[in-house]
Scaffold this motif. Structure first.
Motif, short mmCIF file in Angstrom:
data_model
loop_
_atom_site.label_atom_id
_atom_site.label_comp_id
_atom_site.label_asym_id
_atom_site.label_seq_id
_atom_site.Cartn_x
_atom_site.Cartn_y
_atom_site.Cartn_z
N CYS A 1 -3.17 6.04 0.08
CA CYS A 1 -3.97 5.61 1.23
C CYS A 1 -3.95 6.63 2.37
O CYS A 1 -4.91 6.71 3.14
CB CYS A 1 -3.47 4.26 1.75
SG CYS A 1 -4.45 3.60 3.11
N LYS B 1 -7.84 6.06 3.70
CA LYS B 1 -8.22 4.95 4.59
C LYS B 1 -9.63 4.44 4.30
O LYS B 1 -10.45 4.34 5.20
CB LYS B 1 -8.10 5.38 6.05
CG LYS B 1 -6.68 5.67 6.47
CD LYS B 1 -6.64 6.12 7.91
CE LYS B 1 -7.25 7.48 8.09
NZ LYS B 1 -7.45 7.87 9.48
N ASP B 2 -9.88 4.12 3.08
CA ASP B 2 -11.22 3.69 2.67
C ASP B 2 -11.64 2.38 3.32
O ASP B 2 -12.81 2.12 3.55
CB ASP B 2 -11.24 3.56 1.14
CG ASP B 2 -12.60 3.11 0.65
OD1 ASP B 2 -13.48 3.98 0.58
OD2 ASP B 2 -12.77 1.92 0.37
N VAL C 1 -8.81 4.60 -4.54
CA VAL C 1 -7.77 5.58 -4.90
C VAL C 1 -6.53 4.91 -5.48
O VAL C 1 -5.46 5.53 -5.59
CB VAL C 1 -7.39 6.47 -3.70
CG1 VAL C 1 -8.57 7.36 -3.30
CG2 VAL C 1 -6.92 5.66 -2.51
N ILE D 1 -2.92 0.43 -3.97
CA ILE D 1 -2.31 -0.88 -3.76
C ILE D 1 -1.72 -1.44 -5.06
O ILE D 1 -2.38 -1.39 -6.11
CB ILE D 1 -3.33 -1.89 -3.18
CG1 ILE D 1 -4.07 -1.27 -1.99
CG2 ILE D 1 -2.62 -3.18 -2.79
CD1 ILE D 1 -5.13 -2.18 -1.38
N LEU E 1 -2.92 2.25 6.02
CA LEU E 1 -2.92 0.83 6.28
C LEU E 1 -1.74 0.18 5.56
O LEU E 1 -1.28 0.68 4.53
CB LEU E 1 -4.24 0.19 5.81
CG LEU E 1 -5.42 0.34 6.78
CD1 LEU E 1 -5.92 1.76 6.82
CD2 LEU E 1 -6.53 -0.62 6.46
N ILE F 1 0.85 -1.19 0.00
CA ILE F 1 0.00 0.00 0.00
C ILE F 1 0.88 1.24 0.00
O ILE F 1 1.82 1.35 0.79
CB ILE F 1 -0.94 0.02 1.22
CG1 ILE F 1 -1.82 -1.24 1.21
CG2 ILE F 1 -1.80 1.29 1.20
CD1 ILE F 1 -2.82 -1.32 2.35
FE1 F3S Z 1 -6.21 2.59 1.92
FE2 F3S Z 1 -7.34 1.94 -0.37
FE3 F3S Z 1 -7.39 0.26 1.62
S1 F3S Z 1 -7.38 3.94 0.61
S2 F3S Z 1 -7.45 1.53 3.41
S3 F3S Z 1 -5.57 0.97 0.58
S4 F3S Z 1 -9.03 0.61 0.17
#
Ligand code: F3S
Ligand code: SF4
Length: 85
Positions: free
Chosen positions: A8, A12-13, A59, A62, A40, A4
């Protein structure tokens, strides 16, 4: 493993955690070095490279480690280092 990266931070979706079959995506505590600390990280010891989280993230934060954009290369070590504490 999957990593990640910066998008993020502040987002933090959490959709990624809902689709991960092995629950290897974890929130972090605030830590020095981040303007907005919380994001995360993926535990590289537990990730099974299923790719589900990539689609889930709104977004595009990852990436498979070998496709991580160069400007976010440091996040591979940040993800891994978090779980060595
Ligand atoms: Fe972050 Fe995307 Fe997960 S914004 S919390 S990596 S869904
Ligand atoms: Fe979890 Fe699969 Fe993403 Fe690895 S690639 S973090 S196992 S959802």
């Amino acid at each position: 493993t999957y990593v990640i990266a910066e998008p993020c931070i502040g987002e933090k979706d959490h959709s990624c955690t809902e689709v991960c079959p092995v629950d290897c995506i974890h929130p972090t505590q605030d830590e020095p070095g981040f303007a907005e600390a919380t994001m995360l990280y993926i535990d590289p010891e537990e990730c099974i490279d299923c790719d589900a989280c990539v689609e889930a993230c709104p977004v595009d934060a990852i990436f498979p480690e070998d496709l991580l954009p160069a400007q976010w290369a440091e996040y591979a070590e940040r993800n891994a280092a978090y779980f060595k504490q």
